[in-house]
Scaffold this motif. Structure first.
Motif, PDB file in Angstrom:
ATOM      1  N   MET A 177       0.837  -1.190   0.000  1.00  0.00           N
ATOM      2  CA  MET A 177       0.000   0.000   0.000  1.00  0.00           C
ATOM      3  C   MET A 177       0.876   1.244   0.000  1.00  0.00           C
ATOM      4  SD  MET A 177      -3.149  -1.100   0.076  1.00  0.00           S
ATOM      5  CE  MET A 177      -4.099   0.294   0.576  1.00  0.00           C
ATOM      6  N   ALA A 178       0.422   2.208  -0.714  1.00  0.00           N
ATOM      7  CA  ALA A 178       1.141   3.476  -0.793  1.00  0.00           C
ATOM      8  C   ALA A 178       0.844   4.311   0.448  1.00  0.00           C
ATOM      9  CB  ALA A 178       0.692   4.228  -2.041  1.00  0.00           C
ATOM     10  N   PRO A 179       1.750   5.136   0.905  1.00  0.00           N
ATOM     11  CA  PRO A 179       3.082   5.338   0.354  1.00  0.00           C
ATOM     12  C   PRO A 179       4.007   4.174   0.726  1.00  0.00           C
ATOM     13  CG  PRO A 179       2.850   6.670   2.316  1.00  0.00           C
ATOM     14  CD  PRO A 179       1.518   6.000   2.069  1.00  0.00           C
ATOM     15  N   ASP A 214      12.560   1.735  -7.170  1.00  0.00           N
ATOM     16  CA  ASP A 214      12.281   3.155  -7.434  1.00  0.00           C
ATOM     17  C   ASP A 214      10.954   3.316  -8.177  1.00  0.00           C
ATOM     18  OD1 ASP A 214      14.662   3.934  -6.224  1.00  0.00           O
ATOM     19  OD2 ASP A 214      15.739   4.153  -8.131  1.00  0.00           O
ATOM     20  N   LEU A 215      10.709   2.436  -9.153  1.00  0.00           N
ATOM     21  CA  LEU A 215       9.452   2.485  -9.900  1.00  0.00           C
ATOM     22  C   LEU A 215       8.252   2.261  -8.972  1.00  0.00           C
ATOM     23  CD1 LEU A 215       7.828   2.524 -12.616  1.00  0.00           C
ATOM     24  CD2 LEU A 215       8.097   0.037 -12.589  1.00  0.00           C
ATOM     25  N   GLY A 230       3.566   4.485  -6.200  1.00  0.00           N
ATOM     26  CA  GLY A 230       2.808   4.786  -4.989  1.00  0.00           C
ATOM     27  C   GLY A 230       2.562   6.271  -4.824  1.00  0.00           C
ATOM     28  N   LYS A 231       3.578   7.076  -5.113  1.00  0.00           N
ATOM     29  CA  LYS A 231       3.422   8.538  -5.028  1.00  0.00           C
ATOM     30  C   LYS A 231       2.395   9.030  -6.049  1.00  0.00           C
ATOM     31  CE  LYS A 231       7.998   9.505  -3.196  1.00  0.00           C
ATOM     32  NZ  LYS A 231       9.326  10.078  -3.461  1.00  0.00           N
ATOM     33  N   ALA A 286      -1.085  10.991  -5.219  1.00  0.00           N
ATOM     34  CA  ALA A 286      -1.313  12.313  -5.808  1.00  0.00           C
ATOM     35  C   ALA A 286      -2.578  12.340  -6.660  1.00  0.00           C
ATOM     36  CB  ALA A 286      -0.107  12.727  -6.647  1.00  0.00           C
ATOM     37  N   ASN A 287      -2.980  11.193  -7.183  1.00  0.00           N
ATOM     38  CA  ASN A 287      -4.142  11.129  -8.076  1.00  0.00           C
ATOM     39  C   ASN A 287      -5.293  10.321  -7.487  1.00  0.00           C
ATOM     40  OD1 ASN A 287      -3.246  12.471 -10.728  1.00  0.00           O
ATOM     41  ND2 ASN A 287      -1.492  11.256 -10.070  1.00  0.00           N
TER      42      ASN A 287
END
Length: 90
Positions: free
Chosen positions: A1-3, A38-39, A44-45, A49-50
């Motif tokens: 789960m993000a982040p 990194d991807l 997640g970011k 953000a969206n």
């Protein structure tokens, strides 16, 4: 789960069944696992953000090479709200 932190992404990658192949098993070149992590962090970011703007996000396939990673195809299923549909119909 993000982040998702970079360390968490690496831990997720190391839990997959095919991690030995990514690490260079069977004579394969070692994949850039750091770039894959990194991807995942960037994905997640993006999702945070969206948030609320899309229903589904599909990256398939993700190619992990020896010096980088590429999402070959990306499909985003947006959430269409009734007010957006009404404006588009005008």
């Amino acid at each position: 789960m993000a982040p998702l932190s970079h360390a968490e992404a690496l831990a997720m990658i190391r839990r997959i069944k095919a991690v030995a192949i990514l690490e260079g098993a069977r004579g394969r070149e070692r994949a850039d696992i750091e770039a894959l992590a990194d991807l995942l962090v960037a994905l997640g970011k993006f999702a945070i953000a969206n948030r609320g703007r899309f229903r589904a996000l599909d990256l398939n396939p993700i190619m992990v090479g020896s010096s980088g990673v590429v999402a070959v195809d990306i499909a985003i299923e947006p959430i269409v709200r009734d007010d957006m549909v009404a404006r588009a119909a005008e």
